[in-house]
Design an enzyme around this catalytic site. Structure first.
Site, PDB file in Angstrom:
ATOM      1  N   CYS A  43      28.206 -23.684  61.232  1.00  0.00           N
ATOM      2  CA  CYS A  43      27.999 -22.329  60.734  1.00  0.00           C
ATOM      3  C   CYS A  43      26.725 -21.745  61.348  1.00  0.00           C
ATOM      4  CB  CYS A  43      27.898 -22.341  59.210  1.00  0.00           C
ATOM      5  SG  CYS A  43      27.808 -20.697  58.470  1.00  0.00           S
ATOM      6  N   CYS A 164      28.797 -25.248  52.803  1.00  0.00           N
ATOM      7  CA  CYS A 164      28.475 -23.830  52.664  1.00  0.00           C
ATOM      8  C   CYS A 164      29.630 -22.999  52.123  1.00  0.00           C
ATOM      9  CB  CYS A 164      27.986 -23.264  53.999  1.00  0.00           C
ATOM     10  SG  CYS A 164      29.164 -23.399  55.365  1.00  0.00           S
TER      11      CYS A 164
END
Length: 310
Positions: A43, A164
Protein backbone atom coordinates in the site's frame (compact mmCIF):
# COMPACT_ATOMS: atom_id res chain seq x y z
CA UNK A 1 -5.27 18.86 3.51
CA UNK A 2 -2.36 21.10 2.56
CA UNK A 3 -0.43 23.84 4.31
CA UNK A 4 2.58 26.01 3.63
CA UNK A 5 6.03 26.20 5.16
CA UNK A 6 8.41 28.87 3.85
CA UNK A 7 6.16 29.29 0.77
CA UNK A 8 6.46 25.57 -0.06
CA UNK A 9 3.33 23.45 -0.21
CA UNK A 10 3.20 20.14 1.62
CA UNK A 11 0.39 17.67 1.27
CA UNK A 12 -0.37 15.16 4.00
CA UNK A 13 -2.17 11.90 3.42
CA UNK A 14 -3.95 9.24 5.38
CA UNK A 15 -6.12 7.54 2.78
CA UNK A 16 -6.27 4.68 0.33
CA UNK A 17 -7.88 5.30 -3.06
CA UNK A 18 -9.34 3.00 -5.69
CA UNK A 19 -5.73 2.19 -6.54
CA UNK A 20 -5.88 -0.18 -3.58
CA UNK A 21 -7.67 -2.68 -5.85
CA UNK A 22 -4.43 -4.00 -7.46
CA UNK A 23 -2.91 -4.26 -3.98
CA UNK A 24 -5.91 -6.26 -2.79
CA UNK A 25 -5.76 -8.52 -5.86
CA UNK A 26 -2.08 -9.15 -5.22
CA UNK A 27 -2.92 -9.88 -1.58
CA UNK A 28 -5.43 -12.58 -2.60
CA UNK A 29 -3.17 -14.05 -5.29
CA UNK A 30 -0.29 -14.42 -2.86
CA UNK A 31 -2.47 -16.25 -0.34
CA UNK A 32 -3.70 -18.58 -3.08
CA UNK A 33 -0.06 -19.41 -3.85
CA UNK A 34 0.53 -20.35 -0.22
CA UNK A 35 2.50 -17.24 0.71
CA UNK A 36 1.82 -14.63 3.38
CA UNK A 37 1.99 -11.13 1.86
CA UNK A 38 2.35 -7.84 3.68
CA UNK A 39 -0.20 -5.50 2.04
CA UNK A 40 0.82 -2.57 4.26
CA UNK A 41 4.21 -2.55 2.52
CA UNK A 42 2.53 -2.70 -0.90
CA UNK A 43 0.00 0.00 0.00
CA UNK A 44 2.86 2.38 0.81
CA UNK A 45 4.74 1.42 -2.35
CA UNK A 46 1.88 1.70 -4.84
CA UNK A 47 -0.56 4.16 -3.26
CA UNK A 48 0.78 6.65 -0.73
CA UNK A 49 4.27 6.96 -2.17
CA UNK A 50 3.29 6.56 -5.82
CA UNK A 51 -0.24 7.53 -6.90
CA UNK A 52 -0.78 9.97 -4.03
CA UNK A 53 2.68 11.53 -4.36
CA UNK A 54 2.39 11.94 -8.13
CA UNK A 55 -1.11 13.41 -7.85
CA UNK A 56 -0.03 15.84 -5.13
CA UNK A 57 2.90 17.15 -7.15
CA UNK A 58 1.47 16.97 -10.69
CA UNK A 59 -2.10 18.10 -9.98
CA UNK A 60 -2.12 20.01 -6.69
CA UNK A 61 1.17 21.85 -6.95
CA UNK A 62 2.65 20.35 -3.79
CA UNK A 63 6.41 20.51 -3.37
CA UNK A 64 6.56 17.53 -1.02
CA UNK A 65 4.41 15.20 1.03
CA UNK A 66 4.54 14.60 4.77
CA UNK A 67 3.42 11.42 6.53
CA UNK A 68 3.10 10.33 10.14
CA UNK A 69 5.44 7.36 9.79
CA UNK A 70 8.11 6.98 12.43
CA UNK A 71 11.11 7.10 10.11
CA UNK A 72 13.91 9.45 9.09
CA UNK A 73 15.95 10.17 5.98
CA UNK A 74 19.53 11.27 5.40
CA UNK A 75 18.27 14.65 4.11
CA UNK A 76 17.40 17.69 6.19
CA UNK A 77 13.92 19.07 5.64
CA UNK A 78 15.17 22.03 3.62
CA UNK A 79 16.98 19.62 1.28
CA UNK A 80 13.67 18.03 0.36
CA UNK A 81 12.47 21.25 -1.27
CA UNK A 82 15.71 21.68 -3.22
CA UNK A 83 15.55 18.21 -4.76
CA UNK A 84 14.45 18.08 -8.37
CA UNK A 85 11.43 15.83 -8.75
CA UNK A 86 12.61 12.94 -10.92
CA UNK A 87 10.19 10.08 -11.33
CA UNK A 88 11.53 6.55 -11.19
CA UNK A 89 12.88 5.22 -14.46
CA UNK A 90 10.45 3.00 -16.37
CA UNK A 91 13.36 0.96 -17.71
CA UNK A 92 15.34 -1.68 -15.86
CA UNK A 93 18.29 0.62 -15.23
CA UNK A 94 18.39 4.37 -14.80
CA UNK A 95 20.48 6.65 -17.03
CA UNK A 96 24.08 6.09 -15.94
CA UNK A 97 24.86 9.76 -16.70
CA UNK A 98 22.11 10.97 -14.39
CA UNK A 99 23.60 12.52 -11.26
CA UNK A 100 21.70 12.11 -8.01
CA UNK A 101 22.50 12.40 -4.34
CA UNK A 102 20.73 9.31 -3.10
CA UNK A 103 18.61 9.66 0.01
CA UNK A 104 18.91 6.96 2.67
CA UNK A 105 15.98 5.65 4.69
CA UNK A 106 16.96 5.70 8.38
CA UNK A 107 15.46 4.25 11.54
CA UNK A 108 13.33 6.51 13.70
CA UNK A 109 14.54 7.82 17.03
CA UNK A 110 11.86 5.70 18.69
CA UNK A 111 13.13 2.20 17.88
CA UNK A 112 9.98 0.57 19.26
CA UNK A 113 7.70 2.57 16.93
CA UNK A 114 10.11 2.55 13.97
CA UNK A 115 8.17 1.94 10.73
CA UNK A 116 10.95 1.71 8.17
CA UNK A 117 10.03 -1.94 7.58
CA UNK A 118 6.74 -0.77 6.04
CA UNK A 119 8.61 1.75 3.86
CA UNK A 120 11.19 -0.71 2.55
CA UNK A 121 9.65 -0.88 -0.95
CA UNK A 122 9.18 2.82 -1.71
CA UNK A 123 11.14 4.43 -4.51
CA UNK A 124 14.10 6.78 -4.36
CA UNK A 125 12.12 9.55 -6.07
CA UNK A 126 9.40 9.26 -3.39
CA UNK A 127 11.93 9.35 -0.58
CA UNK A 128 13.49 12.48 -2.07
CA UNK A 129 10.15 14.29 -1.78
CA UNK A 130 8.90 13.06 1.59
CA UNK A 131 9.06 14.56 5.07
CA UNK A 132 8.75 12.45 8.22
CA UNK A 133 8.05 15.04 10.96
CA UNK A 134 7.78 12.37 13.68
CA UNK A 135 11.04 10.61 12.84
CA UNK A 136 13.12 12.35 15.48
CA UNK A 137 10.47 12.09 18.22
CA UNK A 138 9.30 9.34 20.53
CA UNK A 139 5.65 8.33 20.61
CA UNK A 140 5.39 9.44 24.25
CA UNK A 141 6.67 12.91 23.32
CA UNK A 142 4.21 13.14 20.43
CA UNK A 143 1.39 12.29 22.86
CA UNK A 144 2.67 15.01 25.18
CA UNK A 145 2.56 17.56 22.35
CA UNK A 146 -0.97 16.43 21.46
CA UNK A 147 -2.11 16.77 25.08
CA UNK A 148 -0.66 20.28 25.37
CA UNK A 149 -2.42 21.23 22.13
CA UNK A 150 -5.75 19.98 23.46
CA UNK A 151 -6.15 16.99 21.16
CA UNK A 152 -7.45 14.76 23.94
CA UNK A 153 -9.84 12.91 21.63
CA UNK A 154 -6.83 11.74 19.62
CA UNK A 155 -5.09 10.45 22.72
CA UNK A 156 -8.12 8.33 23.63
CA UNK A 157 -8.15 6.53 20.28
CA UNK A 158 -6.73 3.04 20.16
CA UNK A 159 -3.78 2.49 17.88
CA UNK A 160 -4.73 1.02 14.51
CA UNK A 161 -3.97 -2.67 14.26
CA UNK A 162 -4.26 -5.34 11.63
CA UNK A 163 -4.01 -5.24 7.85
CA UNK A 164 -4.77 -1.78 6.45
CA UNK A 165 -7.91 -2.71 4.46
CA UNK A 166 -9.10 -5.49 6.80
CA UNK A 167 -8.62 -3.93 10.22
CA UNK A 168 -9.46 -6.06 13.23
CA UNK A 169 -12.06 -8.29 11.58
CA UNK A 170 -11.84 -12.06 11.85
CA UNK A 171 -9.29 -12.98 9.18
CA UNK A 172 -10.69 -16.43 8.36
CA UNK A 173 -14.21 -15.11 7.88
CA UNK A 174 -12.91 -12.23 5.75
CA UNK A 175 -10.66 -14.25 3.43
CA UNK A 176 -13.32 -16.92 2.84
CA UNK A 177 -15.55 -14.18 1.40
CA UNK A 178 -13.11 -13.93 -1.51
CA UNK A 179 -11.42 -17.33 -1.79
CA UNK A 180 -13.21 -20.64 -2.16
CA UNK A 181 -12.57 -23.13 0.66
CA UNK A 182 -9.82 -25.62 -0.25
CA UNK A 183 -10.12 -28.45 2.30
CA UNK A 184 -7.00 -30.40 3.13
CA UNK A 185 -5.26 -32.32 5.88
CA UNK A 186 -3.05 -31.44 8.79
CA UNK A 187 -0.11 -33.84 8.51
CA UNK A 188 2.43 -34.53 11.26
CA UNK A 189 6.00 -33.72 10.23
CA UNK A 190 7.09 -36.45 12.64
CA UNK A 191 5.44 -39.54 11.19
CA UNK A 192 3.19 -38.41 8.30
CA UNK A 193 0.04 -39.15 10.28
CA UNK A 194 -3.10 -37.19 9.39
CA UNK A 195 -4.18 -35.28 12.51
CA UNK A 196 -7.19 -33.38 11.22
CA UNK A 197 -8.61 -31.26 8.40
CA UNK A 198 -8.70 -27.56 7.49
CA UNK A 199 -10.65 -25.27 5.14
CA UNK A 200 -7.69 -23.96 3.13
CA UNK A 201 -3.91 -23.59 3.25
CA UNK A 202 -4.30 -19.82 2.75
CA UNK A 203 -5.79 -19.54 6.25
CA UNK A 204 -2.46 -20.42 7.88
CA UNK A 205 1.03 -19.00 7.91
CA UNK A 206 4.29 -20.62 8.96
CA UNK A 207 4.87 -20.67 12.70
CA UNK A 208 1.19 -20.19 13.48
CA UNK A 209 -0.52 -22.47 15.96
CA UNK A 210 -2.80 -24.87 14.12
CA UNK A 211 -5.90 -25.43 16.18
CA UNK A 212 -6.72 -29.02 15.32
CA UNK A 213 -10.02 -30.41 16.56
CA UNK A 214 -9.71 -33.19 19.13
CA UNK A 215 -6.09 -32.42 20.05
CA UNK A 216 -5.30 -30.79 23.37
CA UNK A 217 -1.59 -30.24 22.79
CA UNK A 218 -0.52 -27.36 20.49
CA UNK A 219 0.79 -28.04 16.98
CA UNK A 220 2.46 -25.44 14.76
CA UNK A 221 2.54 -24.92 10.98
CA UNK A 222 5.89 -25.91 9.45
CA UNK A 223 5.14 -26.02 5.72
CA UNK A 224 2.31 -26.08 3.16
CA UNK A 225 1.81 -28.05 -0.05
CA UNK A 226 -0.51 -26.07 -2.31
CA UNK A 227 -0.72 -28.93 -4.83
CA UNK A 228 -2.14 -31.43 -2.33
CA UNK A 229 -3.61 -29.01 0.19
CA UNK A 230 -1.61 -30.59 3.03
CA UNK A 231 -0.42 -28.46 5.92
CA UNK A 232 2.54 -29.96 7.77
CA UNK A 233 2.65 -29.38 11.50
CA UNK A 234 5.12 -29.93 14.33
CA UNK A 235 4.30 -30.76 17.97
CA UNK A 236 6.10 -27.88 19.70
CA UNK A 237 6.76 -24.18 19.12
CA UNK A 238 10.55 -24.63 18.95
CA UNK A 239 10.63 -27.75 16.76
CA UNK A 240 13.78 -27.79 14.55
CA UNK A 241 11.63 -27.97 11.40
CA UNK A 242 10.35 -24.47 12.15
CA UNK A 243 13.81 -22.90 11.77
CA UNK A 244 15.53 -21.75 8.57
CA UNK A 245 18.87 -20.10 7.85
CA UNK A 246 18.61 -19.50 4.08
CA UNK A 247 16.26 -17.66 1.77
CA UNK A 248 16.19 -16.52 -1.85
CA UNK A 249 14.44 -13.34 -2.91
CA UNK A 250 12.77 -12.36 -6.15
CA UNK A 251 14.46 -9.48 -7.93
CA UNK A 252 15.49 -7.08 -5.18
CA UNK A 253 14.12 -3.59 -4.67
CA UNK A 254 16.97 -1.26 -3.75
CA UNK A 255 15.95 2.09 -2.25
CA UNK A 256 19.06 3.60 -3.86
CA UNK A 257 17.86 1.98 -7.13
CA UNK A 258 21.09 0.01 -7.48
CA UNK A 259 22.80 -2.61 -5.27
CA UNK A 260 25.55 -1.40 -2.92
CA UNK A 261 28.94 -1.14 -4.63
CA UNK A 262 30.43 -3.68 -2.19
CA UNK A 263 27.82 -6.26 -3.20
CA UNK A 264 28.29 -5.56 -6.92
CA UNK A 265 32.08 -5.80 -6.72
CA UNK A 266 32.40 -8.76 -4.36
CA UNK A 267 29.08 -10.52 -5.07
CA UNK A 268 28.79 -10.95 -1.28
CA UNK A 269 28.24 -8.54 1.60
CA UNK A 270 27.62 -8.68 5.35
CA UNK A 271 24.23 -7.27 6.21
CA UNK A 272 21.35 -7.40 8.70
CA UNK A 273 17.94 -8.91 8.06
CA UNK A 274 14.38 -8.87 9.33
CA UNK A 275 11.12 -10.09 7.83
CA UNK A 276 8.68 -8.73 10.40
CA UNK A 277 8.05 -5.35 11.96
CA UNK A 278 9.82 -4.98 15.36
CA UNK A 279 11.78 -8.18 14.74
CA UNK A 280 15.36 -7.85 15.96
CA UNK A 281 17.88 -7.37 13.16
CA UNK A 282 19.73 -10.62 12.42
CA UNK A 283 23.25 -10.73 10.89
CA UNK A 284 23.39 -12.36 7.47
CA UNK A 285 25.49 -12.61 4.32
CA UNK A 286 24.00 -11.49 1.00
CA UNK A 287 24.97 -13.14 -2.27
CA UNK A 288 24.02 -11.33 -5.49
CA UNK A 289 22.96 -13.51 -8.44
CA UNK A 290 23.16 -12.57 -12.11
CA UNK A 291 19.37 -12.39 -12.44
CA UNK A 292 19.12 -9.74 -9.73
CA UNK A 293 17.88 -12.10 -7.05
CA UNK A 294 19.70 -12.40 -3.75
CA UNK A 295 20.53 -15.28 -1.42
CA UNK A 296 20.50 -14.34 2.27
CA UNK A 297 22.39 -16.75 4.53
CA UNK A 298 21.57 -16.10 8.16
CA UNK A 299 24.29 -16.42 10.77
CA UNK A 300 21.78 -18.10 13.06
CA UNK A 301 18.56 -19.92 12.04
CA UNK A 302 15.35 -18.07 12.81
CA UNK A 303 11.86 -19.36 13.48
CA UNK A 304 9.05 -19.33 10.91
CA UNK A 305 10.84 -17.62 8.03
CA UNK A 306 7.76 -16.93 5.93
CA UNK A 307 7.61 -16.63 2.10
CA UNK A 308 5.91 -13.41 1.06
CA UNK A 309 6.86 -11.44 4.15
CA UNK A 310 10.28 -10.33 2.93
Amino acid sequence: MSFSISSCTILTSNYCSNSSVPVFSYFLNEYEKGRTPNPDVLCNKHIKFNHFLNYAIDNLGADAIATGHYARTSHEDEDIFQNQYLKSSQTLFRNRFEIRNNVKLLQAADFFKDQTFFLSQISQCALRKTLFPLGGLTKDFVKKIAAEAGFHHVLKRKESMGICFIGERNFEKFILEYLEPQPGNFVSIEDGKILGTHKGWFLFTLGQRARIGGLRDPWFVVDKDVATGDIFVAPCTDHPALFRDLLRTDRMHWIAEEPPAELVNNKMMDCHFRFQHQMALVPCVLTLNQDGTVWATLVKPIRALTPGQV
